[in-house]
Write a protein that holds these residues in place. Sequence first.
Motif, PDB file in Angstrom:
ATOM      1  N   ARG A 162      -4.705  -1.426   3.920  1.00 15.62           N
ATOM      2  CA  ARG A 162      -3.651  -1.934   4.446  1.00 15.62           C
ATOM      3  C   ARG A 162      -3.272  -3.410   3.934  1.00 15.62           C
ATOM      4  O   ARG A 162      -4.043  -4.308   3.729  1.00 15.62           O
ATOM      5  N   ALA A 163      -1.753  -3.342   3.620  1.00 15.61           N
ATOM      6  CA  ALA A 163      -1.206  -4.878   3.341  1.00 15.61           C
ATOM      7  C   ALA A 163      -1.993  -5.449   2.211  1.00 15.61           C
ATOM      8  O   ALA A 163      -2.338  -6.554   2.068  1.00 15.61           O
ATOM      9  N   ARG A 169       2.318   0.212   6.120  1.00 12.39           N
ATOM     10  CA  ARG A 169       1.633  -0.636   5.314  1.00 12.39           C
ATOM     11  C   ARG A 169       0.549  -0.293   4.600  1.00 12.39           C
ATOM     12  O   ARG A 169       0.032  -1.084   3.938  1.00 12.39           O
TER      13      ARG A 169
END
Lengths: 244, 244
Positions: free
Chosen positions: B195-196, B220
């Motif tokens: 994520r991210a 994301r």
Amino acid sequence: MTGWVAIAGLGPGREDLVTPEVTAAVAEATDIIGYIPYVARIAPRDGLTLHPSDNRVELDRALHALQLAANGARVVVVSSGDPGVFAMASAVFEAVEQHPEYTETDIRVLPGITAMLAAAAAAGAPLGHDFCAINLSDNLKPWSLIENRLRMAARGDFAMAFYNPRSKSRPEGFEKTLNILREECGTDRLITFARAVSTPDQALNTVTLGEATPDMADMRTVVIVGNAATRRVGKYVYTPRSAS
Amino acid sequence: MTGWVAIAGLGPGREDLVTPEVTAAVAEATDIIGYIPYVARIAPRDGLTLHPSDNRVELDRALHALQLAANGARVVVVSSGDPGVFAMASAVFEAVEQHPEYTETDIRVLPGITAMLAAAAAAGAPLGHDFCAINLSDNLKPWSLIENRLRMAARGDFAMAFYNPRSKSRPEGFEKTLNILREECGTDRLITFARAVSTPDQALNTVTLGEATPDMADMRTVVIVGNAATRRVGKYVYTPRSAS
């Protein structure tokens, strides 16, 4: 002094495709390890030892990096393109697995522009929809596995990018690949041969599978095969975002 | 003044993953076009007009870029990651196809670090062997096509990277994806939720398919599923270069 290993991607060739993250790691390094032509891209300076090595010694090279780091060195292992795509990152983790004393080594992988993305950008956007990346070298896997992957990729209507399409030692592999693709995808499918992308030798050639011949690829070529919807617009080749 | 369009990849988020080529194009630009959060990454300056737009207006945005360039503007269309991977490059070529008066426009695609490569680097080297990239969004393709691609990728024993795994408007798609993968690959296969990546919010989570739940992904997140040989070594996940 605490040593570390950074496995860094130098991109496809041109210096303005090297990320600042990689440039900074090289600037901090005490040692550079890698295949001869990639190490040759690093400028020599005081305090930096270059360790170029030949092809097909990836595990020795990886172990050397881990040993140097254990002695406090700041080691950058250089690959072209992205180190995680058919390059040195997997070799380093294989070496760690075989030598568990290095499990706690500070290892970072620094991504880079891999050849297929630079090739796709130069051609237009042939990988603009779902795609596969396949290494056609059968050094480390049987041909039957490559053939199955080609057929599954074709039946999934994936666009495909091929690394290491053709070598002097096994010229027949790429001819077999083209035959399988013609059988699965027909002869009208577009195929792009992208040689030495981003270097002064860059050459792009897009033809149909019916027109493609094995000698259009060499070991500096990345090959991109479109999906059923891939087409030309002006001088570009692109795959639309929708399915048809 | 001759206008041009550069379709540029800003990488996954951190500024040291933006290539110098992209930085130079932004510095020369008169106009920046793109999705609101990507345009927000460009520093305002005199002589530069920012044109942020909302999601799902990709073709309007592409046509706007072509129109501005025809009037002499130097336009950078920004994407995150790489512009040729589920991003703006295909949309621009679709717009050229619909508006042939722009066929001669000077268009360049500037590659970037796409999310799956940054995610793989952060995890180790899970894409170190043949792999597929699949956009799980069914905005632009039917679910049946996604399902077929998942099954073909599994039967080819490809590692897989998924973009856009899950949205609020269609939360059931990713649950179906996990069910298909468990059916095709078994429950022991490793899956990484990244994520991210490269931002302050970065979070990595590797579990087995048996342990994976749909809420581990959001928009994301890039998801990476290993092939049959993908394994852990220390805190890393990697796929060996050989077949087994």
